[in-house]
Design a protein around this motif. Structure first.
Motif, PDB file in Angstrom:
ATOM      1  N   VAL B  67      49.638   1.759 -31.384  1.00 23.53           N
ATOM      2  CA  VAL B  67      51.014   1.955 -30.916  1.00 23.53           C
ATOM      3  C   VAL B  67      51.117   1.588 -29.436  1.00 23.53           C
ATOM      4  CG1 VAL B  67      52.720   3.735 -30.355  1.00 23.53           C
ATOM      5  CG2 VAL B  67      51.796   3.568 -32.676  1.00 23.53           C
ATOM      6  N   ARG B  68      52.244   0.970 -29.089  1.00 28.88           N
ATOM      7  CA  ARG B  68      52.427   0.531 -27.698  1.00 28.88           C
ATOM      8  C   ARG B  68      53.543   1.291 -26.978  1.00 28.88           C
ATOM      9  NH1 ARG B  68      51.376  -4.518 -25.842  1.00 28.88           N
ATOM     10  NH2 ARG B  68      52.277  -3.588 -23.969  1.00 28.88           N
ATOM     11  N   ALA B  69      54.532   1.811 -27.724  1.00 29.07           N
ATOM     12  CA  ALA B  69      55.683   2.396 -27.025  1.00 29.07           C
ATOM     13  C   ALA B  69      56.390   3.439 -27.877  1.00 29.07           C
ATOM     14  CB  ALA B  69      56.674   1.296 -26.634  1.00 29.07           C
ATOM     15  N   VAL B  70      57.091   4.344 -27.175  1.00 29.88           N
ATOM     16  CA  VAL B  70      58.001   5.289 -27.827  1.00 29.88           C
ATOM     17  C   VAL B  70      59.347   5.149 -27.138  1.00 29.88           C
ATOM     18  CG1 VAL B  70      58.495   7.683 -28.409  1.00 29.88           C
ATOM     19  CG2 VAL B  70      56.112   6.902 -28.264  1.00 29.88           C
ATOM     20  N   VAL B  71      60.385   4.865 -27.926  1.00 24.97           N
ATOM     21  CA  VAL B  71      61.740   4.790 -27.389  1.00 24.97           C
ATOM     22  C   VAL B  71      62.499   6.030 -27.843  1.00 24.97           C
ATOM     23  CG1 VAL B  71      62.520   3.364 -29.348  1.00 24.97           C
ATOM     24  CG2 VAL B  71      63.838   3.373 -27.223  1.00 24.97           C
ATOM     25  N   ILE B  72      63.243   6.626 -26.932  1.00 25.98           N
ATOM     26  CA  ILE B  72      63.933   7.888 -27.219  1.00 25.98           C
ATOM     27  C   ILE B  72      65.372   7.793 -26.736  1.00 25.98           C
ATOM     28  CG2 ILE B  72      63.861  10.403 -26.960  1.00 25.98           C
ATOM     29  CD1 ILE B  72      60.976   9.763 -25.600  1.00 25.98           C
ATOM     30  N   ASN B  73      66.304   8.088 -27.657  1.00 27.32           N
ATOM     31  CA  ASN B  73      67.702   8.164 -27.211  1.00 27.32           C
ATOM     32  C   ASN B  73      68.203   9.589 -27.351  1.00 27.32           C
ATOM     33  OD1 ASN B  73      68.086   7.693 -30.293  1.00 27.32           O
ATOM     34  ND2 ASN B  73      70.082   8.399 -29.545  1.00 27.32           N
ATOM     35  N   SER B  74      69.096   9.991 -26.478  1.00 25.51           N
ATOM     36  CA  SER B  74      69.771  11.282 -26.594  1.00 25.51           C
ATOM     37  C   SER B  74      71.264  11.036 -26.785  1.00 25.51           C
ATOM     38  CB  SER B  74      69.522  12.148 -25.351  1.00 25.51           C
ATOM     39  OG  SER B  74      69.904  11.471 -24.178  1.00 25.51           O
ATOM     40  N   GLY B  75      71.955  12.033 -27.381  1.00 25.39           N
ATOM     41  CA  GLY B  75      73.399  11.899 -27.621  1.00 25.39           C
ATOM     42  C   GLY B  75      73.739  11.631 -29.071  1.00 25.39           C
ATOM     43  N   CYS B  76      72.756  11.184 -29.848  1.00 30.88           N
ATOM     44  CA  CYS B  76      72.964  10.918 -31.281  1.00 30.88           C
ATOM     45  C   CYS B  76      71.638  11.150 -31.992  1.00 30.88           C
ATOM     46  CB  CYS B  76      73.439   9.475 -31.506  1.00 30.88           C
ATOM     47  SG  CYS B  76      73.524   9.019 -33.264  1.00 30.88           S
ATOM     48  N   ALA B  77      71.631  12.051 -32.992  1.00 28.43           N
ATOM     49  CA  ALA B  77      70.386  12.428 -33.664  1.00 28.43           C
ATOM     50  C   ALA B  77      69.979  11.439 -34.747  1.00 28.43           C
ATOM     51  CB  ALA B  77      70.517  13.816 -34.278  1.00 28.43           C
ATOM     52  N   ASN B  78      70.918  10.581 -35.175  1.00 31.53           N
ATOM     53  CA  ASN B  78      70.656   9.676 -36.300  1.00 31.53           C
ATOM     54  C   ASN B  78      70.084  10.460 -37.483  1.00 31.53           C
ATOM     55  OD1 ASN B  78      70.521   7.336 -37.795  1.00 31.53           O
ATOM     56  ND2 ASN B  78      68.760   6.455 -36.708  1.00 31.53           N
ATOM     57  N   ALA B  79      70.694  11.614 -37.762  1.00 34.78           N
ATOM     58  CA  ALA B  79      70.282  12.476 -38.884  1.00 34.78           C
ATOM     59  C   ALA B  79      71.422  12.542 -39.892  1.00 34.78           C
ATOM     60  CB  ALA B  79      69.949  13.880 -38.387  1.00 34.78           C
ATOM     61  N   CYS B  80      71.090  12.648 -41.181  1.00 29.94           N
ATOM     62  CA  CYS B  80      72.097  12.668 -42.251  1.00 29.94           C
ATOM     63  C   CYS B  80      72.909  11.380 -42.214  1.00 29.94           C
ATOM     64  CB  CYS B  80      73.012  13.891 -42.134  1.00 29.94           C
ATOM     65  SG  CYS B  80      72.158  15.467 -42.255  1.00 29.94           S
ATOM     66  N   THR B  81      72.239  10.272 -41.987  1.00 28.98           N
ATOM     67  CA  THR B  81      72.921   8.979 -41.864  1.00 28.98           C
ATOM     68  C   THR B  81      72.467   7.981 -42.920  1.00 28.98           C
ATOM     69  OG1 THR B  81      71.262   8.504 -40.184  1.00 28.98           O
ATOM     70  CG2 THR B  81      73.449   9.118 -39.403  1.00 28.98           C
ATOM     71  N   GLY B  82      71.688   8.457 -43.902  1.00 32.32           N
ATOM     72  CA  GLY B  82      71.360   7.626 -45.063  1.00 32.32           C
ATOM     73  C   GLY B  82      70.580   6.360 -44.747  1.00 32.32           C
ATOM     74  N   GLN B  83      70.733   5.367 -45.625  1.00 30.96           N
ATOM     75  CA  GLN B  83      69.982   4.130 -45.527  1.00 30.96           C
ATOM     76  C   GLN B  83      70.303   3.368 -44.247  1.00 30.96           C
ATOM     77  OE1 GLN B  83      67.565   3.771 -47.530  1.00 30.96           O
ATOM     78  NE2 GLN B  83      66.920   1.966 -46.370  1.00 30.96           N
ATOM     79  N   ARG B  84      71.593   3.411 -43.856  1.00 29.18           N
ATOM     80  CA  ARG B  84      71.976   2.707 -42.630  1.00 29.18           C
ATOM     81  C   ARG B  84      71.245   3.302 -41.419  1.00 29.18           C
ATOM     82  NH1 ARG B  84      78.047   2.600 -40.016  1.00 29.18           N
ATOM     83  NH2 ARG B  84      77.334   2.174 -37.888  1.00 29.18           N
ATOM     84  N   GLY B  85      71.047   4.602 -41.425  1.00 28.16           N
ATOM     85  CA  GLY B  85      70.330   5.256 -40.330  1.00 28.16           C
ATOM     86  C   GLY B  85      68.907   4.744 -40.214  1.00 28.16           C
TER      87      GLY B  85
END
Lengths: 404, 404
Positions: B67-85
């Motif tokens: 592994v080379r990197a971890v990207v983290i966003n805040s403000g949107c959990a991207n949870a309960c978003t199905g296949q598109r998530g």
């Protein structure tokens, strides 16, 4: 109380007085329920390892086929009081037995006891001993007498809780009447959910125990205010057979059990409906589970989540909190098969958000004291209902600002 | 932050920028952590059945040795978003891989992702795609760069959380540095506890997984704010071996594990210390249990009781709530053998109340942000510590008054 029609079953009397255990002299704090003949008596008790003295006593004295009375004090839980607490509870029941003894005599073992109030303080035996002849003199069979008894067991409750049903079973008119108290599993240093249910139905101790145990599973075990299990929780059933006839069997017994469950459920719902600081009574219905235990577990986990509770407080249709609470209940299910309705409006289906009218859902929560959360799973046919309160700043204030 | 000395392990860089996912333009919302060489990477993830898309992705991509990197966003959990998530999360990691690719190339599978924020909303892919080159340009190895990364993952946190230790292991200087976020298991519609721990120690993926899993049990699994388990909880460990030498074994590995546990514990405690609306950090120490699982279970039950939390809020030495919470944890013990100390003062022993100076105990709670509840049982030698917050009207306000 005026709207709630109720009567005592045949052969029962009840009363409530002020004995001085509570500091507020305008309140009642000592209740007595008496059967004029020996009754089948059974109990369901707190599963807390730390059991109050009266719980220990009643567990020894039930099931029984000859109980005559239940004495209940509020203001002192007699919990965490060691050997002295046990002796105090026994002495109170002995005083009651003595005060009730007519020609036939009543033994202390025929008297049960319940207590609710401060943990870790000893009973004021002198005050209770002086109050017992008064409450015996106060006994009556009319609605005001039952109301006095129901008021005498209140702690932070804002309303007395009496529920009653009369049905025809096997050609006899049978009444089942219960009184209960509870506003938090433990309130501001107060304690406990208590209920005593009286019936004139003829029921053996064994059948009474099975009926009460099963009823509690679907009523008092399906409510919570704060998820904190008390040291004193007790539900007692007295069946004195004053309606006459042989002990119920078969279809008659089944009908009695159904009536008992209805009364227990009515009493149980009255507790979160009067929850400390509550502005909503939340009903969590869970459908489509593999087992009823699964459904109850999911319902309880949703009901106990502070984030679900505060969402309802704020009339916020925050379905993510509800779905995620179901997800950590410890019950396996397919998240892609979950649907959620809030007050009848679909907000989540098949693992993805649904377009819905947020304002309509929010208004429906804000506009009513009752909120219905209906969760559908795709695992089977089992269902359960669970009742709880929202969580308000007032609850915190009641429980933080109170000082021992 | 100035008081907290920390540095990045060799070979790591970090950065944080504002991409536009959060509506408040004064905040940061996109963080990136990069290792200049392939690293052992392992994760511990939420046990919630409802797992956010980035959790699903990372679970597939770990354990890994590249592994080379971890990207983290805040403000949107991207949870309960199905296949598109799921597709959105994959696309973000592909953008990062592309932006990082130098001569050697980085594959999307070498990038992990974490998200925190609103449940049930889709990621703003365009904003994140535009932000990724900016955060790559922002990467640095100094303390301000780490602080930007730690700020970019905050939701309702009031302070960024970075903890670091440098120790000598096997003749090499080893640094373990972690960043974390979390103020409620789920805050006002925000979500989650996240942490990424970086080290230049040489550790195999298998040893890294065991070390992280064991550390989480005694750190992040021993904290709670409201007992609500998130859909996004993730702790990642990256070990890139930049300190040099062969992979740790034996005593060196044990020393590394101890250091990792210290950093995880420091980060974990920082979360309830910053709990929403909290006025106290409560440490529950449980001693004398038959097993460590028993001790954790009792500690967690006490920590999760709203009545214990509100007692501390009100500086109320209400020991009955603490003892009764222990009693319903589901762990068998003899109540007569229990003792309880609040901030070092004995308040309960052998099943009966103890005379104690209530004002002194109350003052000790009111006078400090830290409260220590120490419960002694007589069942064995196992112990555990659990950390939580008190429960305040401000917590309710934060979570009820927030509207989705």
């Amino acid at each position: 109380m005026a709207d709630n029609q109720f009567q005592l079953p045949a052969g029962f009397s009840a009363g409530g007085v002020y004995s001085g255990v509570k500091s507020d002299t305008s309140k009642l704090d000592l209740a007595l329920v008496v059967s004029d003949r020996p009754a089948s008596a059974v109990g369901v008790y707190t599963q807390n390892l730390v059991k109050a003295a009266p719980v220990q006593l009643d567990r020894e004295r039930t099931p029984s086929d000859r109980v005559r009375a239940v004495v209940i004090n509020s203001g002192c839980a007699n919990a965490c009081t060691g050997q002295r607490g046990r002796q105090d509870a026994e002495r109170v029941t002995a005083h009651v037995a003595e005060a009730l003894s007519g020609a036939e005599g009543v033994a202390p073992e025929q008297v049960l006891m319940m207590s609710t109030g401060v943990i870790g303080e000893h009973l004021s035996i002198d005050k209770l001993a002086a109050g017992i002849p008064q409450v015996v003199a106060d006994l009556g069979t009319d609605a005001p007498a039952v109301e006095r008894a129901s008021r005498a067991i209140m702690t932070t409750d804002t309303v007395p809780k009496v529920r009653s049903r009369t049905v025809e079973i096997g050609g006899r008119s049978i009444t089942v009447t219960g009184v209960a108290k509870g506003a938090a599993m433990i309130g501001p240093n107060m304690a406990t959910m208590l209920a005593v249910v009286m019936t004139d139905a003829p029921v053996t101790p064994a059948d009474a125990q099975a009926a009460l145990s099963d009823s509690v599973v679907e009523s008092f075990n399906c409510i919570s205010v704060d998820g904190h299990m008390s040291t004193n929780d007790t539900v007692l059933l007295m069946a004195n057979g004053a309606a006459g006839g042989e002990a119920f069997e078969g279809r008659d017994l089944a009908l009695f059990r159904a009536t008992l469950l209805e009364v227990c459920e009515d009493l149980a719902i009255a507790i979160p409906a009067d929850g400390e600081g509550a502005t909503h009574l939340i009903t969590v219905e869970v459908h489509g589970c593999a087992t009823r235990d699964d459904a109850i577990r999911i319902g309880k986990t949703i009901a106990d989540s502070p984030l679900v509770k505060t969402a309802i407080t704020g009339a916020d249709p925050n379905w993510g909190r509800i779905v995620s609470a179901a997800g950590y209940a410890g019950v396996p299910f397919d998240p892609e098969e979950v649907a959620l309705l809030i007050n009848g409006m679909l907000v989540y289906e098949k693992g993805t958000p649904v377009e819905f009218d947020e304002k309509a859902v929010s208004d429906s929560i804000a506009g009513s004291r009752d909120t219905l959360l209906l969760l559908l799973l795709g695992e089977g046919q089992a269902t359960a209902r669970f009742w709880t309160t929202d969580l308000t700043a007032e609850y915190v204030r009641l429980n933080a600002d109170y000082r021992t």
